[in-house]
Design an enzyme around this catalytic site. Structure first.
Site, PDB file in Angstrom:
ATOM      1  CE  LYS A   9       0.948   1.310   4.429  1.00  0.00           C
ATOM      2  NZ  LYS A   9       1.723   2.501   4.792  1.00  0.00           N
ATOM      3  N   PRO A  95      10.037  -5.392   0.712  1.00  0.00           N
ATOM      4  CG  PRO A  95      11.171  -3.383   0.322  1.00  0.00           C
ATOM      5  CD  PRO A  95      10.140  -4.296  -0.261  1.00  0.00           C
ATOM      6  N   GLY A  97      10.154  -3.053   6.834  1.00  0.00           N
ATOM      7  CA  GLY A  97      10.496  -1.711   7.354  1.00  0.00           C
ATOM      8  C   GLY A  97      10.539  -0.660   6.272  1.00  0.00           C
ATOM      9  CB  ALA A  98       9.667  -0.855   2.848  1.00  0.00           C
ATOM     10  N   GLY A  99       7.530   0.873   4.939  1.00  0.00           N
ATOM     11  CA  GLY A  99       6.352   1.745   4.889  1.00  0.00           C
ATOM     12  C   GLY A  99       5.333   1.302   3.856  1.00  0.00           C
ATOM     13  N   GLY A 101       3.622  -1.666   4.133  1.00  0.00           N
ATOM     14  CA  GLY A 101       2.593  -2.486   4.784  1.00  0.00           C
ATOM     15  C   GLY A 101       2.717  -3.985   4.546  1.00  0.00           C
ATOM     16  N   GLY A 102       3.876  -4.457   4.127  1.00  0.00           N
ATOM     17  CA  GLY A 102       4.038  -5.878   3.775  1.00  0.00           C
ATOM     18  C   GLY A 102       3.601  -6.836   4.882  1.00  0.00           C
ATOM     19  CB  SER A 104      -0.144  -4.706   7.855  1.00  0.00           C
ATOM     20  OG  SER A 104       0.602  -4.011   8.805  1.00  0.00           O
ATOM     21  CB  SER A 105      -0.266  -6.828   3.063  1.00  0.00           C
ATOM     22  OG  SER A 105      -1.070  -7.174   1.985  1.00  0.00           O
ATOM     23  CG  ASP A 137      -0.891   0.146   8.264  1.00  0.00           C
ATOM     24  OD1 ASP A 137      -1.481   1.151   8.708  1.00  0.00           O
ATOM     25  OD2 ASP A 137       0.283   0.151   7.857  1.00  0.00           O
TER      26      ASP A 137
HETATM   27  O1  C5P Z   1      -0.294  -0.375  14.883  1.00  0.00           O
HETATM   28  P1  C5P Z   1       1.120  -0.556  14.481  1.00  0.00           P
HETATM   29  O2  C5P Z   1       1.749  -1.781  15.098  1.00  0.00           O
HETATM   30  O3  C5P Z   1       1.363  -0.471  13.023  1.00  0.00           O
HETATM   31  O4  C5P Z   1       1.888   0.686  15.103  1.00  0.00           O
HETATM   32  C1  C5P Z   1       3.278   0.732  15.277  1.00  0.00           C
HETATM   33  C2  C5P Z   1       3.612   1.929  16.144  1.00  0.00           C
HETATM   34  O5  C5P Z   1       3.353   3.136  15.452  1.00  0.00           O
HETATM   35  C3  C5P Z   1       2.781   2.021  17.409  1.00  0.00           C
HETATM   36  O6  C5P Z   1       3.408   1.338  18.452  1.00  0.00           O
HETATM   37  C4  C5P Z   1       2.726   3.503  17.670  1.00  0.00           C
HETATM   38  O7  C5P Z   1       3.927   3.884  18.321  1.00  0.00           O
HETATM   39  C5  C5P Z   1       2.770   4.114  16.292  1.00  0.00           C
HETATM   40  N1  C5P Z   1       1.450   4.504  15.769  1.00  0.00           N
HETATM   41  C6  C5P Z   1       0.819   5.631  16.258  1.00  0.00           C
HETATM   42  N2  C5P Z   1      -0.413   5.974  15.766  1.00  0.00           N
HETATM   43  C7  C5P Z   1      -1.008   5.251  14.801  1.00  0.00           C
HETATM   44  C8  C5P Z   1      -0.376   4.107  14.280  1.00  0.00           C
HETATM   45  C9  C5P Z   1       0.855   3.756  14.788  1.00  0.00           C
HETATM   46  O8  C5P Z   1       1.349   6.330  17.138  1.00  0.00           O
HETATM   47  N3  C5P Z   1      -2.201   5.625  14.335  1.00  0.00           N
END
Ligand code: C5P
Length: 290
Positions: A9, A95, A97-99, A101-102, A104-105, A137
């Site tokens: 995503k 990859p 840690g790339a942003g 969403g791998g 989560s998907s 996500d």
């Molecule tokens: O929910 P997820 O595991 O992806 O979130 C990772 C980290 O990102 C959370 O521990 C939080 O520190 C931060 N986060 C946040 N607000 C969001 C989503 C994520 O502060 N809406």
């Protein structure tokens, strides 16, 4: 056996509304699935327990019960009261840690596959509840369509057909931790540094959508190479916009035509070297005419 494509995503906009009492941030974000993704193969087993394997780009991917896809299966069986046996095979093209969403998907795909294999033992609300617990996500990937995401990211409204265009994704040879990015954002907010940066970086557009990502503020300040890359991308032929993907480290560029996107990817790879991950893709739901 079920084989699912677990799409990547991007967030075409990500606005931070404020910090919540639980430490998370309230968001207003447009999330859109992409045509590229991982492949997730899920198969029923006669013996109880979860067998797990990872192939492809498994660098940094946990291959134990802490993996989000593994945790998704654990939660599914617990909530459904099933003593199940399953084999999960991830083929990682995205990859870590790339942003994009791998992880989560992959987790959302596992939930969908288990629902099908065990003939829908969970209701929609239960499934959504597991998804939100796994990560902010994951509910979006369960819905599988362009959505406006609010709350932590788990409150979804369908967005309809996304804008046409091509994306070039560029990920440096390092990852960025999402909790670090949100913490750094909160610190900048406390120190009054967010407002000062609000008009500094222009990101351009994709069709009628103005690109914006509030998480760029901490990320582009720390990772100068990403700031330089974004500025370079915005000057390249045909590029209408460039933005950090989620909490990074991928930066993407938007172009109107495939040919322009492929030329940019070739030029960028030559400039950046083989350690960067570069891909050309589109938003899901596009047709050949778009
Ligand atoms: O929910 P997820 O595991 O992806 O979130 C990772 C980290 O990102 C959370 O521990 C939080 O520190 C931060 N986060 C946040 N607000 C969001 C989503 C994520 O502060 N809406």
């Amino acid at each position: 056996m079920i084989l699912l494509q677990a799409p990547a995503k991007v967030n075409l906009w990500l606005r931070i509304i404020g910090r919540r009492d639980d430490g998370f941030h309230n968001l207003d974000s447009l999330m859109v699935p992409l045509e590229i993704g991982d492949q997730v193969r899920v198969e029923r087993r006669s013996h109880a327990g979860i067998d797990f394997s990872c192939s492809g780009d498994c660098d940094g991917v946990p291959q134990d019960p802490s993996n989000l896809a593994w945790r998704a299966a654990d939660q599914f069986f617990q909530q459904a009261g099933i003593v199940g046996g399953v084999r999960i095979e991830l083929e990682k093209n995205l990859p870590h840690g790339a942003g994009l969403g791998g992880g989560s998907s992959d987790a959302a795909s596992v939930l969908m596959a288990l629902q099908r294999l065990w003939k829908n033992p969970l209701g929609t609300d239960q499934l959504h509840g597991i998804a939100s617990e796994l990560g902010s996500d994951v509910p979006f990937f369960l819905a599988g369509e362009a959505s406006i995401c609010r709350g932590r990211g788990e409150e979804l409204s369908p967005f309809g057909k996304p804008a046409a265009g091509w994306l070039v994704l560029l990920k440096p040879p390092f990852s960025i931790s999402t909790p670090w990015v949100y913490e750094a954002y909160a610190k900048m907010q406390r120190e009054g540094k967010i407002a000062a940066l609000s008009n500094e970086v222009s990101s351009g557009s994709m069709g009628a959508i103005t690109l914006q990502n509030d998480l760029e503020k901490p990320v582009l300040q720390k990772f100068f190479v990403l700031r330089a890359l974004k500025n370079w991308l915005l000057q390249q032929p045909g590029v209408t916009g460039a933005l950090l993907a989620g909490s990074g480290s991928t930066v993407f560029a938007v172009l109107p035509e495939e040919q322009l996107a492929r030329e940019l990817a070739t030029r960028a790879s030559a400039e950046l070297g083989a350690s960067w991950w570069v891909r050309v893709t589109r938003l899901c739901g596009q047709t050949a005419k778009d």
